[in-house]
Design a protein around this motif. Structure first.
Motif, short mmCIF file in Angstrom:
data_model
loop_
_atom_site.label_atom_id
_atom_site.label_comp_id
_atom_site.label_asym_id
_atom_site.label_seq_id
_atom_site.Cartn_x
_atom_site.Cartn_y
_atom_site.Cartn_z
N UNK A 124 -118.57 49.30 41.81
CA UNK A 124 -119.78 49.74 42.50
C UNK A 124 -120.96 49.89 41.54
N UNK A 125 -120.68 50.19 40.29
CA UNK A 125 -121.69 50.39 39.25
C UNK A 125 -122.81 51.31 39.73
N UNK A 126 -122.48 52.53 40.16
CA UNK A 126 -123.53 53.44 40.64
C UNK A 126 -124.37 53.96 39.47
N UNK A 127 -125.67 54.05 39.68
CA UNK A 127 -126.52 54.68 38.66
C UNK A 127 -126.26 56.18 38.61
N UNK A 128 -126.03 56.75 39.78
CA UNK A 128 -125.80 58.20 39.85
C UNK A 128 -124.30 58.48 39.78
N UNK A 129 -123.93 59.40 38.92
CA UNK A 129 -122.52 59.77 38.84
C UNK A 129 -122.10 60.52 40.11
N UNK A 130 -120.85 60.40 40.48
CA UNK A 130 -120.39 61.17 41.65
C UNK A 130 -120.12 62.62 41.25
N UNK A 131 -120.14 63.51 42.24
CA UNK A 131 -119.54 64.82 42.04
C UNK A 131 -118.03 64.63 42.07
N UNK A 132 -117.30 65.50 41.39
CA UNK A 132 -115.85 65.33 41.33
C UNK A 132 -115.11 66.48 41.98
N UNK A 140 -107.94 62.18 42.98
CA UNK A 140 -109.29 62.49 42.57
C UNK A 140 -110.24 62.16 43.74
N UNK A 141 -111.26 62.99 43.93
CA UNK A 141 -112.21 62.78 45.02
C UNK A 141 -113.61 62.64 44.41
N UNK A 142 -114.28 61.54 44.74
CA UNK A 142 -115.64 61.31 44.27
C UNK A 142 -116.60 61.51 45.44
N UNK A 143 -117.70 62.20 45.19
CA UNK A 143 -118.66 62.46 46.28
C UNK A 143 -120.07 62.14 45.83
N UNK A 144 -120.82 61.59 46.73
CA UNK A 144 -122.26 61.42 46.50
C UNK A 144 -122.96 62.08 47.69
N UNK A 145 -123.97 62.86 47.40
CA UNK A 145 -124.65 63.62 48.45
C UNK A 145 -126.16 63.53 48.24
N UNK A 146 -126.86 63.11 49.27
CA UNK A 146 -128.33 63.13 49.24
C UNK A 146 -128.77 63.79 50.53
N UNK B 12 -113.84 83.13 60.63
CA UNK B 12 -112.75 83.15 59.65
C UNK B 12 -113.29 82.68 58.31
N UNK B 13 -112.72 83.25 57.25
CA UNK B 13 -113.16 82.95 55.89
C UNK B 13 -111.98 82.36 55.13
N UNK B 14 -112.20 81.18 54.56
CA UNK B 14 -111.09 80.52 53.84
C UNK B 14 -111.44 80.37 52.36
N UNK B 15 -110.47 80.68 51.54
CA UNK B 15 -110.62 80.51 50.09
C UNK B 15 -110.68 79.03 49.74
N UNK B 16 -111.63 78.65 48.91
CA UNK B 16 -111.78 77.24 48.51
C UNK B 16 -111.75 77.15 46.98
N UNK B 17 -110.71 76.55 46.43
CA UNK B 17 -110.64 76.40 44.96
C UNK B 17 -111.79 75.54 44.43
N UNK B 18 -112.09 75.67 43.16
CA UNK B 18 -113.15 74.92 42.49
C UNK B 18 -113.01 73.42 42.75
N UNK B 19 -111.80 72.91 42.73
CA UNK B 19 -111.59 71.46 42.89
C UNK B 19 -111.91 70.98 44.30
N UNK B 20 -112.00 71.91 45.27
CA UNK B 20 -112.27 71.50 46.65
C UNK B 20 -113.69 71.89 47.09
N UNK B 21 -114.52 72.27 46.14
CA UNK B 21 -115.94 72.49 46.44
C UNK B 21 -116.68 71.18 46.22
N UNK B 22 -117.62 70.90 47.09
CA UNK B 22 -118.43 69.69 46.93
C UNK B 22 -119.51 69.98 45.90
N UNK B 23 -119.63 69.07 44.92
CA UNK B 23 -120.60 69.28 43.84
C UNK B 23 -121.47 68.04 43.68
N UNK B 24 -122.62 68.23 43.04
CA UNK B 24 -123.40 67.07 42.66
C UNK B 24 -122.93 66.62 41.27
N UNK B 25 -123.64 65.63 40.70
CA UNK B 25 -123.19 65.06 39.44
C UNK B 25 -123.33 66.02 38.26
#
Lengths: 207, 149
Positions: A124-132, A140-146, B12-25
Motif C-alpha cells: 500500500x505504501x501509505x505516507x501516513x503510518x497506521x495506529x497500532x 496485529x491491527x492497523x488503523x487509519x482515522x481521519x 455499561x462500562x467495559x475495560x479496554x486494554x491499551x492494545x484495544x484502544x484506537x490510536x493515531x500514528x
C-alpha cells in the motif's frame, strides 16, 4: 530510535544469588546437604516475590522476543520503508508491546501476523503510518482515522487481512468489511478513495 | 435470585486494554477498537460494569464504575481506557444486525465487583457488528489516567 535497537536487557531474576551455590558431590555428609539446602533457601526469592516475578518474566520475555523478531523482520524490507518512517514505527511497536500496559491474558502478536502487516505496508505504501493495536489472540491491527472516516485492518497469518471501513462518500455514509487476500487489498479499497487515510495531506472531500 | 435486567436507559462500562484502544500514528487515543468487544475463546459472556448501580451524575457513575473495576481482580494498566455504552443502544444494534442477536444485559454481582454485568448471547465471529458498536453506541470512552483515585 534508528535501525534495529532492542532496548531491554533480560536479567534472569531467578538466577540472581544462586550461582554461588554449587551441587555437592554424592559423597557429602548429611550436614553438608543440610547446609546446602539452607543456602538454597536463602538464595531463593520469597514465595510472593517468586510468583510475581516468574509470571512477569515469562510475559516480559515473550514480548521482548516478539519485538526483536518484528524489528529483525522489518530490516529485511528496510529498502521499502523511509528511515524516519521506520524509526517511528519501531517507536509504536515499543509502545504497543510495553510490559506495563500489556494485558496478561493476551498472546503477543505473532510473527506471521506481523509479516502480513509488513507486506501490507510495502504494497500500500501509505505516507501516513497506521495506529497500532492488537487482538487478544495474536493479530496485529492497523488503523487509519481521519475524522469520522475509519479504516481498520486486522493482519492474519499467510497474507490474509480482515478489513472494515466506515466513510462518508458523496455525502452518504458507507460501511464495508471483508476478509481479503493481501494482493487484492489495494483493489478492493480503491472505490473508497483510500488516499483519505494514507496521504499525509488533510483530506478534503469532493464537492 | 431472579435476574436483574438493566434498564434500557442505563449504561455499561467495559475495560479496554491499551492494545484495544484506537490510536493515531503518534499513539494519541482517538477511540476504541471493535476487538475490545470480542469474546475470548473461554468466555461465555462479555463482562462490563453497571454505571447506574452507583449514585451521582453520569460522569460520577462512570468514574465509580472505573474505580470498581480497579478494585477488582482485573489488572488495570496505566494507559488503558473504559468504554461506556447505553444498554438499549447496544441491544438494538445487536438486534438490527443481520445475525439478529438478542442480547441479555444482566446484573450479575461478582465477589470483587458488586456492579458486575454480563452481556449474554454475545455474538462470536461478527467483527462488523463489533466495529459498528465501537464506532457508534459503545464509542464513548475515558482513559484510566483521567479518573482520579
Amino acid at each position: 530510535m534508528d535501525a534495529i535497537q532492542i532496548q531491554k536487557l533480560r536479567p534472569d531474576a531467578g538466577a540472581i544469588g544462586r550461582t554461588s551455590v554449587s551441587f555437592p558431590s554424592t559423597g557429602t555428609s548429611i550436614t553438608s546437604q543440610f547446609i546446602k539446602q539452607k543456602l538454597d533457601d536463602l538464595a531463593a526469592p520469597t514465595p510472593s516475590f517468586s510468583g510475581i516475578r516468574i509470571a512477569e518474566r515469562g510475559l516480559d520475555e515473550e514480548l521482548y522476543d516478539a519485538l526483536a523478531a518484528f524489528k529483525i523482520r522489518t530490516a529485511a524490507v528496510s529498502m521499502h520503508l523511509d528511515r524516519n518512517w521506520r524509526a517511528r514505527l519501531f517507536g509504536q511497536l515499543d509502545s504497543l508491546l510495553a510490559l506495563s500496559d500489556w494485558e496478561v491474558e493476551d498472546a503477543p502478536p505473532t510473527i506471521d501476523s506481523y509479516s502480513t502487516f509488513l507486506r501490507m505496508l510495502t504494497l500500500l505504501r501509505p505516507q501516513r503510518r497506521p495506529g497500532l493495536g492488537a487482538a487478544s489472540h495474536g493479530s496485529l491491527i492497523a488503523t487509519w482515522t481521519v475524522g469520522d472516516d475509519r479504516l481498520t485492518i486486522e493482519c492474519l497469518p499467510k497474507d490474509i487481512v480482515r478489513w472494515q471501513l466506515s466513510a462518508t462518500i458523496d455525502g452518504e455514509r458507507e460501511r464495508a468489511a471483508a476478509e481479503t487476500p493481501l494482493p487484492r487489498l489495494a483493489a478492493v479499497l480503491r472505490p473508497y478513495d483510500p488516499g483519505r487515510w494514507f496521504q499525509n495531506a488533510q483530506h478534503v472531500p469532493a464537492g | 435470585m431472579p435476574s436483574t435486567y438493566l434498564p434500557a436507559e442505563d449504561h455499561v462500562v467495559r475495560y479496554v486494554p491499551w492494545a484495544r484502544l484506537r490510536k493515531d500514528e503518534d499513539d494519541n487515543v482517538i477511540g476504541v477498537l471493535g476487538a475490545a468487544f470480542r469474546l475470548r475463546d473461554d468466555e461465555d459472556y462479555l463482562s462490563a460494569t453497571w454505571a447506574e448501580y452507583f449514585a451521582g451524575s453520569h460522569a460520577d457513575r462512570v468514574a465509580a464504575a472505573v474505580r470498581a473495576v480497579r478494585a477488582s481482580k482485573l489488572k488495570v494498566t496505566p494507559r488503558s481506557g473504559f468504554a461506556t455504552g447505553n444498554v438499549n443502544g447496544i441491544k438494538e444494534a445487536c438486534l438490527a444486525d443481520k445475525g439478529r442477536h438478542k442480547i441479555r444485559i444482566v446484573h450479575e454481582r461478582a465477589d470483587d465487583n458488586e456492579a458486575h454485568t454480563a452481556l449474554r448471547g454475545w455474538p462470536r465471529d461478527n467483527e462488523d457488528l463489533l466495529n459498528l458498536l465501537a464506532d457508534g453506541v459503545w464509542s464513548s470512552y475515558v482513559l484510566n489516567k483521567d479518573i482520579e483515585l
